[in-house]
Motif scaffolding. Structure first.
Motif, PDB file in Angstrom:
ATOM      1  N   THR A 135      23.943   7.726 -44.438  1.00  0.00           N
ATOM      2  CA  THR A 135      24.654   7.717 -45.718  1.00  0.00           C
ATOM      3  C   THR A 135      26.146   7.473 -45.517  1.00  0.00           C
ATOM      4  O   THR A 135      26.760   6.641 -46.194  1.00  0.00           O
ATOM      5  CB  THR A 135      24.444   9.046 -46.466  1.00  0.00           C
ATOM      6  OG1 THR A 135      23.057   9.190 -46.762  1.00  0.00           O
ATOM      7  CG2 THR A 135      25.243   9.074 -47.762  1.00  0.00           C
ATOM      8  N   VAL A 136      26.740   8.210 -44.559  1.00  0.00           N
ATOM      9  CA  VAL A 136      28.187   8.129 -44.361  1.00  0.00           C
ATOM     10  C   VAL A 136      28.588   6.862 -43.604  1.00  0.00           C
ATOM     11  O   VAL A 136      29.451   6.105 -44.054  1.00  0.00           O
ATOM     12  CB  VAL A 136      28.700   9.381 -43.623  1.00  0.00           C
ATOM     13  CG1 VAL A 136      30.184   9.225 -43.266  1.00  0.00           C
ATOM     14  CG2 VAL A 136      28.498  10.625 -44.485  1.00  0.00           C
ATOM     15  N   PHE A 137      27.969   6.641 -42.451  1.00  0.00           N
ATOM     16  CA  PHE A 137      28.426   5.545 -41.604  1.00  0.00           C
ATOM     17  C   PHE A 137      27.867   4.180 -42.033  1.00  0.00           C
ATOM     18  O   PHE A 137      28.606   3.200 -42.113  1.00  0.00           O
ATOM     19  CB  PHE A 137      28.060   5.828 -40.146  1.00  0.00           C
ATOM     20  CG  PHE A 137      28.777   7.008 -39.556  1.00  0.00           C
ATOM     21  CD1 PHE A 137      30.162   7.088 -39.589  1.00  0.00           C
ATOM     22  CD2 PHE A 137      28.076   8.059 -38.984  1.00  0.00           C
ATOM     23  CE1 PHE A 137      30.833   8.174 -39.059  1.00  0.00           C
ATOM     24  CE2 PHE A 137      28.733   9.151 -38.439  1.00  0.00           C
ATOM     25  CZ  PHE A 137      30.110   9.216 -38.480  1.00  0.00           C
TER      26      PHE A 137
ATOM     27  N   GLY B  57      26.107  17.657 -43.194  1.00  0.00           N
ATOM     28  CA  GLY B  57      27.069  17.251 -42.172  1.00  0.00           C
ATOM     29  C   GLY B  57      26.440  17.225 -40.800  1.00  0.00           C
ATOM     30  O   GLY B  57      25.474  17.946 -40.530  1.00  0.00           O
ATOM     31  N   THR B  58      26.961  16.377 -39.918  1.00  0.00           N
ATOM     32  CA  THR B  58      26.459  16.273 -38.551  1.00  0.00           C
ATOM     33  C   THR B  58      27.614  16.065 -37.585  1.00  0.00           C
ATOM     34  O   THR B  58      28.706  15.636 -37.958  1.00  0.00           O
ATOM     35  CB  THR B  58      25.499  15.074 -38.371  1.00  0.00           C
ATOM     36  OG1 THR B  58      26.253  13.856 -38.488  1.00  0.00           O
ATOM     37  CG2 THR B  58      24.391  15.085 -39.394  1.00  0.00           C
TER      38      THR B  58
ATOM     39  N   GLY C  98      31.472  13.344 -31.169  1.00  0.00           N
ATOM     40  CA  GLY C  98      31.361  12.144 -31.979  1.00  0.00           C
ATOM     41  C   GLY C  98      30.393  12.310 -33.128  1.00  0.00           C
ATOM     42  O   GLY C  98      29.794  13.371 -33.325  1.00  0.00           O
ATOM     43  N   ARG C  99      30.231  11.211 -33.883  1.00  0.00           N
ATOM     44  CA  ARG C  99      29.323  11.145 -35.031  1.00  0.00           C
ATOM     45  C   ARG C  99      29.582  12.281 -36.016  1.00  0.00           C
ATOM     46  O   ARG C  99      28.666  12.826 -36.622  1.00  0.00           O
ATOM     47  CB  ARG C  99      27.870  11.152 -34.584  1.00  0.00           C
ATOM     48  CG  ARG C  99      27.450  10.006 -33.665  1.00  0.00           C
ATOM     49  CD  ARG C  99      27.741   8.635 -34.281  1.00  0.00           C
ATOM     50  NE  ARG C  99      27.043   7.553 -33.596  1.00  0.00           N
ATOM     51  CZ  ARG C  99      27.527   6.851 -32.572  1.00  0.00           C
ATOM     52  NH1 ARG C  99      28.743   7.137 -32.101  1.00  0.00           N
ATOM     53  NH2 ARG C  99      26.814   5.887 -32.021  1.00  0.00           N
TER      54      ARG C  99
ATOM     55  N   LEU D  24      37.443  12.701 -27.873  1.00  0.00           N
ATOM     56  CA  LEU D  24      36.776  12.049 -29.001  1.00  0.00           C
ATOM     57  C   LEU D  24      37.545  10.797 -29.396  1.00  0.00           C
ATOM     58  O   LEU D  24      38.696  10.593 -28.981  1.00  0.00           O
ATOM     59  CB  LEU D  24      36.669  13.011 -30.200  1.00  0.00           C
ATOM     60  CG  LEU D  24      37.933  13.707 -30.685  1.00  0.00           C
ATOM     61  CD1 LEU D  24      38.745  12.827 -31.641  1.00  0.00           C
ATOM     62  CD2 LEU D  24      37.600  15.022 -31.379  1.00  0.00           C
ATOM     63  N   HIS D  25      36.898   9.952 -30.161  1.00  0.00           N
ATOM     64  CA  HIS D  25      37.526   8.793 -30.778  1.00  0.00           C
ATOM     65  C   HIS D  25      37.640   9.087 -32.271  1.00  0.00           C
ATOM     66  O   HIS D  25      36.641   9.076 -32.989  1.00  0.00           O
ATOM     67  CB  HIS D  25      36.699   7.528 -30.545  1.00  0.00           C
ATOM     68  CG  HIS D  25      36.668   7.086 -29.116  1.00  0.00           C
ATOM     69  ND1 HIS D  25      35.792   6.128 -28.641  1.00  0.00           N
ATOM     70  CD2 HIS D  25      37.412   7.470 -28.043  1.00  0.00           C
ATOM     71  CE1 HIS D  25      36.002   5.939 -27.354  1.00  0.00           C
ATOM     72  NE2 HIS D  25      36.975   6.755 -26.970  1.00  0.00           N
TER      73      HIS D  25
END
Length: 309
Positions: free
Chosen positions: A33-35, A68-69, A79-80, A114-115
Motif C-alpha cells: 500500500t505504502v511503497f 505499520g511495518t 529498512g522497509r 539505514l537509508h
C-alpha cells in the motif's frame, strides 16, 4: 519469534516482532500500500531475498488490522519502515523504530544503519541517527545514509550536541518527561530548536506532561524565558516546582529523562557536557525515582501561576 514489544497501554496500537512467513500477508498489506501504490516503487524492487532472513516488526491497531511495518537485516540495517497514511503522526513509526533498535540491542550489535528517505531525515535525527555520505537515489526516491550507535551512553561535549540531545529526548517521549535544572539553563532551554521541541511535545494531543524542578525559579522569570512564555499558553502540560531543602539546593547535577528510557545527565548542572542514551530504561527509571522524591517535598512555583501558568 512473536515477541511482544513493551507498549503504552494508552496507545491505540501495539508493535510485535513477527516471523516472516506467518506474517507475510500482513506485511504485504502495509508495504505494498505504502511503497508500491503510494510511492510507485516497482513491485519487483519491494520484495527481496533478504526478507525471509530479517527480523520484522508489525504494528497493528487494537482490532488486529496491520498498520505499520519495519525490518532489521542481517547486515544490521533498518529498512522497509512504512505506516499507513491514516496512522501517521500518531507515534507508530517511533514505536516500530524503538522496537527494531531493541532487537539489535538484544543481539549485541554495536551499531545500526539505514537509508532514510529525504522527507524522513528529521524523524531519524530525533532518534539519535546521524547522516553520513552524500544523498543518493534509490527506487527513484532521494535517500540519505544514516547510522546510530546503540551500545551504551553517548558523550555530550558542547552546546550543539546538548541541544540535539534535548530535542531527541523530547521527541521520543510517549507522554511524560522530567527535567531537573538549576534555572532553565540559558543557552539550552531557550534555544529555538528546543523551544520548538517543547511546543511539539506540548501540542501532541496525547495528555503529555513535563515536570520541571528548579533550584532557582526567579532567574528564568526575570530573564523572560521563552520556555515560560510557552508554558503560559499550555498550563496543563508544564508543571514547575522549586526545591527548598538545603540538601536539594546543593545538588550539583542536572538531567532530563523521558518515559521511553531516554536520558541526558550532566554531572555539573551549569555545564552542557554530560552523557545521554535514548534507550536506557534502567537509568531513566533511576533518575525519575530520584526526581519524584524531590518533587514531593518541593514547593509549587506560585509566582508562575500568577502569570497564568
Amino acid at each position: 519469534m512473536n515477541a511482544a514489544m513493551e507498549s503504552d497501554p494508552t496507545q491505540p496500537f501495539r508493535v510485535d516482532a513477527v516471523d516472516y512467513e506467518p506474517a507475510l500477508d500482513a506485511l504485504r498489506a502495509v508495504r505494498e500500500t505504502v511503497f508500491v501504490e503510494e510511492q510507485q516503487v516497482p513491485l519487483e524492487l519491494e520484495w527481496d531475498e533478504l526478507d525471509p532472513r530479517c527480523v520484522h516488526v508489525l504494528a497493528r491497531a487494537l482490532d488486529g488490522t496491520p498498520i505499520g511495518t519495519g525490518r532489521l537485516t542481517p547486515e544490521h540495517k533498518i529498512g522497509r519502515m512504512a505506516v499507513l497514511r491514516e496512522w501517521r503522526g500518531k507515534g507508530v513509526g517511533d514505536a516500530m523504530l524503538l522496537a527494531l533498535i531493541e532487537q539489535a540491542r538484544r543481539r549485541g550489535w554495536r551499531e545500526v544503519s539505514l537509508h532514510a528517505q529525504a522527507s524522513a531525515i528529521d524523524f531519524y535525527l530525533r532518534h539519535g541517527f546521524a547522516p553520513y555520505g552524500e544523498r543518493f537515489e534509490e527506487a527513484g526516491i532521494e535517500h540519505q545514509s544514516m547510522r546510530r550507535t546503540i551500545s551504551g551512553p553517548t558523550a555530550i561535549d558542547d552546546r550543539d550536541a546538548a541541544i540535539r540531545t534535548v530535542v531527541d529526548i523530547l521527541g521520543a517521549a510517549r507522554r511524560h518527561a522530567w527535567l531537573y535544572t538549576r534555572d532553565l539553563d540559558p543557552g539550552l532551554f531557550d534555544a529555538p530548536p528546543v523551544i520548538e521541541a517543547l511546543r511539539r511535545f506540548g501540542t501532541a494531543g496525547r495528555g503529555n506532561e513535563l515536570r520541571v524542578l528548579l533550584q532557582d525559579a526567579g532567574t528564568p522569570q526575570r530573564g523572560h524565558s521563552p520556555f515560560l512564555a510557552l508554558a503560559q499558553r499550555l498550563p496543563s502540560v508544564f508543571a514547575f516546582r522549586e526545591v527548598e531543602d538545603p540538601v536539594d539546593r546543593a545538588y550539583p547535577s542536572a538531567y532530563l529523562a523521558n518515559d521511553l528510557g531516554g536520558y541526558y545527565f550532566r554531572t555539573l548542572g551549569h555545564r552542557f557536557d554530560g552523557e545521554a542514551d535514548l534507550h536506557a530504561p534502567g537509568r531513566a527509571r533511576q533518575l525519575r525515582g530520584a526526581f519524584m522524591a524531590v518533587w514531593e517535598r518541593a514547593r509549587p512555583v506560585s509566582e508562575y501561576r500568577a502569570l497564568g501558568i
